[in-house]
Design a protein around this motif. Structure first.
Motif, PDB file in Angstrom:
ATOM      1  N   TYR A  44       0.832  -1.209   0.000  1.00  0.00           N
ATOM      2  CA  TYR A  44       0.000   0.000   0.000  1.00  0.00           C
ATOM      3  C   TYR A  44       0.869   1.262   0.000  1.00  0.00           C
ATOM      4  O   TYR A  44       0.651   2.190  -0.792  1.00  0.00           O
ATOM      5  N   GLU A  45       1.871   1.269   0.878  1.00  0.00           N
ATOM      6  CA  GLU A  45       2.716   2.454   1.001  1.00  0.00           C
ATOM      7  C   GLU A  45       3.670   2.608  -0.180  1.00  0.00           C
ATOM      8  O   GLU A  45       3.938   3.715  -0.637  1.00  0.00           O
ATOM      9  N   SER A  46       4.180   1.480  -0.706  1.00  0.00           N
ATOM     10  CA  SER A  46       5.139   1.520  -1.811  1.00  0.00           C
ATOM     11  C   SER A  46       4.499   1.967  -3.115  1.00  0.00           C
ATOM     12  O   SER A  46       5.167   2.550  -3.979  1.00  0.00           O
ATOM     13  N   THR A  47       3.185   1.715  -3.260  1.00  0.00           N
ATOM     14  CA  THR A  47       2.499   2.026  -4.521  1.00  0.00           C
ATOM     15  C   THR A  47       1.499   3.167  -4.366  1.00  0.00           C
ATOM     16  O   THR A  47       0.528   3.264  -5.099  1.00  0.00           O
ATOM     17  N   ASN A  48       1.768   4.057  -3.378  1.00  0.00           N
ATOM     18  CA  ASN A  48       1.010   5.299  -3.226  1.00  0.00           C
ATOM     19  C   ASN A  48      -0.478   5.037  -2.999  1.00  0.00           C
ATOM     20  O   ASN A  48      -1.350   5.574  -3.700  1.00  0.00           O
ATOM     21  N   GLY A  49      -0.758   4.209  -1.993  1.00  0.00           N
ATOM     22  CA  GLY A  49      -2.116   3.777  -1.725  1.00  0.00           C
ATOM     23  C   GLY A  49      -3.124   4.891  -1.522  1.00  0.00           C
ATOM     24  O   GLY A  49      -4.308   4.716  -1.818  1.00  0.00           O
ATOM     25  N   LYS A  50      -2.685   6.040  -1.039  1.00  0.00           N
ATOM     26  CA  LYS A  50      -3.606   7.155  -0.812  1.00  0.00           C
ATOM     27  C   LYS A  50      -4.221   7.665  -2.115  1.00  0.00           C
ATOM     28  O   LYS A  50      -5.240   8.370  -2.087  1.00  0.00           O
ATOM     29  N   HIS A  51      -3.598   7.304  -3.246  1.00  0.00           N
ATOM     30  CA  HIS A  51      -4.101   7.754  -4.545  1.00  0.00           C
ATOM     31  C   HIS A  51      -4.714   6.605  -5.358  1.00  0.00           C
ATOM     32  O   HIS A  51      -5.016   6.780  -6.535  1.00  0.00           O
ATOM     33  N   TRP A  52      -4.893   5.455  -4.723  1.00  0.00           N
ATOM     34  CA  TRP A  52      -5.567   4.349  -5.406  1.00  0.00           C
ATOM     35  C   TRP A  52      -7.010   4.741  -5.718  1.00  0.00           C
ATOM     36  O   TRP A  52      -7.609   5.597  -5.037  1.00  0.00           O
ATOM     37  N   VAL A  53      -7.579   4.087  -6.691  1.00  0.00           N
ATOM     38  CA  VAL A  53      -8.998   4.289  -6.994  1.00  0.00           C
ATOM     39  C   VAL A  53      -9.845   3.726  -5.851  1.00  0.00           C
ATOM     40  O   VAL A  53     -10.752   4.385  -5.346  1.00  0.00           O
ATOM     41  N   ARG A  54      -9.531   2.500  -5.459  1.00  0.00           N
ATOM     42  CA  ARG A  54     -10.215   1.864  -4.325  1.00  0.00           C
ATOM     43  C   ARG A  54      -9.179   1.653  -3.229  1.00  0.00           C
ATOM     44  O   ARG A  54      -8.349   0.768  -3.306  1.00  0.00           O
ATOM     45  N   LYS A  55      -9.260   2.478  -2.202  1.00  0.00           N
ATOM     46  CA  LYS A  55      -8.245   2.507  -1.152  1.00  0.00           C
ATOM     47  C   LYS A  55      -8.549   1.476  -0.070  1.00  0.00           C
ATOM     48  O   LYS A  55      -9.658   0.959   0.021  1.00  0.00           O
ATOM     49  N   TRP A  56      -7.546   1.209   0.759  1.00  0.00           N
ATOM     50  CA  TRP A  56      -7.714   0.341   1.914  1.00  0.00           C
ATOM     51  C   TRP A  56      -7.838   1.182   3.176  1.00  0.00           C
ATOM     52  O   TRP A  56      -7.124   2.187   3.338  1.00  0.00           O
ATOM     53  N   ASN A  57      -8.712   0.759   4.059  1.00  0.00           N
ATOM     54  CA  ASN A  57      -8.765   1.318   5.405  1.00  0.00           C
ATOM     55  C   ASN A  57      -7.920   0.409   6.281  1.00  0.00           C
ATOM     56  O   ASN A  57      -8.349  -0.680   6.667  1.00  0.00           O
ATOM     57  N   LEU A  58      -6.725   0.852   6.592  1.00  0.00           N
ATOM     58  CA  LEU A  58      -5.767   0.004   7.293  1.00  0.00           C
ATOM     59  C   LEU A  58      -6.186  -0.311   8.721  1.00  0.00           C
ATOM     60  O   LEU A  58      -5.585  -1.185   9.364  1.00  0.00           O
ATOM     61  N   LYS A  59      -7.229   0.361   9.209  1.00  0.00           N
ATOM     62  CA  LYS A  59      -7.724   0.094  10.558  1.00  0.00           C
ATOM     63  C   LYS A  59      -8.758  -1.026  10.569  1.00  0.00           C
ATOM     64  O   LYS A  59      -9.098  -1.544  11.637  1.00  0.00           O
ATOM     65  N   GLU A  60      -9.239  -1.379   9.377  1.00  0.00           N
ATOM     66  CA  GLU A  60     -10.236  -2.443   9.269  1.00  0.00           C
ATOM     67  C   GLU A  60      -9.538  -3.793   9.104  1.00  0.00           C
ATOM     68  O   GLU A  60      -8.360  -3.861   8.747  1.00  0.00           O
ATOM     69  N   PRO A  61     -10.257  -4.902   9.360  1.00  0.00           N
ATOM     70  CA  PRO A  61      -9.660  -6.231   9.163  1.00  0.00           C
ATOM     71  C   PRO A  61      -9.194  -6.430   7.728  1.00  0.00           C
ATOM     72  O   PRO A  61      -9.811  -5.920   6.785  1.00  0.00           O
ATOM     73  N   VAL A  62      -8.136  -7.186   7.545  1.00  0.00           N
ATOM     74  CA  VAL A  62      -7.529  -7.390   6.232  1.00  0.00           C
ATOM     75  C   VAL A  62      -8.519  -7.972   5.233  1.00  0.00           C
ATOM     76  O   VAL A  62      -8.514  -7.615   4.057  1.00  0.00           O
TER      77      VAL A  62
END
Length: 302
Positions: A44-62
């Protein structure tokens, strides 16, 4: 007596219900190991996850993260097709030992192709196409013996196609097109008995096509155009009885004579340098064929 039995039965049922609830609660709390979660965070961090189309909420279960498949509390699938990933893939991906699917096609990935990916011995699908990845396809690609699909077209990969590719006995789709691979097509490619689609076009491949390619009895799509392949079309092409797509144009062949031995009744696409051919395909119905730029690619509208 009946009251005693009834009370005993009720007590047993209550205890059983308590055990069931406890097990359900433990299952709900179960999650992938922390080490695997950290690898996904690395991605997520290596591929600029904050700018993904569908992002991950890292606080939620995997198992709630988009494109991540979890089975038995282990990460078995990552499918982030066309999701605006930017940057390099992390080396730590190679530690997801239960991973079966890695699809990061149609993104903006850059940097070297991580060598650790070829340690994922349970991988069945590896799709990296339409990115800007560099590096070579190593001999260790032969370690991926469970692989069914390997697609890396339209990147900047270079070097020779490794002989180790012949170890992928279960492979059904191999697409290395639109890269910078050079040298000869390895003889070992004829060992891929389950192969149905082979794309090698738009590279810098030269030399004769190996006779062993005629062993690919299941092959339906063969695209070799836009290289520097030479010599004669192999006589073994006459054994490619399942072929529906054949593209050979823009190479340096000096003889197409052996194409006359092919069964052309199933061909839907047939492209070659007609002006260079000494064969008159009188029995071939060109009216039902079509020109094709075959890339075996994902549907971008999915």
């Amino acid at each position: 007596m009946c009251n005693i039995v009834s009370k005993f039965f009720n007590q047993v049922m209550k205890r059983l219900l308590t055990v069931v609830c406890l097990l359900v609660g433990l299952a709900a709390l179960a999650e992938v190991p922390g080490s695997e979660k950290q690898i996904l965070v690395d991605l997520y961090e290596s591929t600029n996850g904050k700018h993904w189309v569908r992002k991950w909420n890292l606080k939620e279960p995997v198992d709630t993260w988009y494109g991540v498949t979890v089975r038995d509390n282990r990460v078995v699938g990552i499918e982030l097709f066309h999701n605006n990933l930017m940057g390099p893939l992390p080396e730590s991906l190679g530690q997801l030992q239960q991973l079966e699917t890695l699809n990061v096609a149609f993104n903006n990935l850059t940097g070297q192709l991580p060598a650790t990916i070829f340690k994922l011995r349970k991988l069945r699908v590896l799709k990296l196409e339409m990115n800007r990845l560099k590096g070579e396809l190593p001999e260790t690609v032969g370690n991926l013996t469970e692989l069914r699909e390997l697609s890396v077209f339209n990147n900047f990969l270079s070097g020779r196609i490794p002989n180790g590719i012949g170890s992928l006995k279960r492979l059904e789709v191999l697409n290395l097109s639109s890269n910078q691979f050079f040298g000869r097509i390895p003889e070992s490619i004829g060992e891929l008995n389950n192969l149905r689609a082979l794309g090698l076009f738009e590279n810098q491949l030269y030399g004769d096509i190996p006779e062993s390619m005629g062993n690919l009895a299941q092959l339906k799509e063969l695209v070799l155009s836009n290289n520097r392949l030479g010599g004669a079309i192999p006589e073994s092409f006459g054994r490619l009885a399942s072929l529906e797509v054949l593209q050979l144009q823009n190479n340096e062949f000096n003889s197409y004579r052996n194409l006359a031995n092919m069964q052309t009744d199933k061909l839907l696409v047939f492209d070659y340098d007609e002006e260079e051919s000494e064969i008159d395909f009188k029995n071939f119905d060109f009216s039902r064929t079509r020109m094709a730029d075959t890339k075996f690619e994902d549907d971008v509208d999915k």
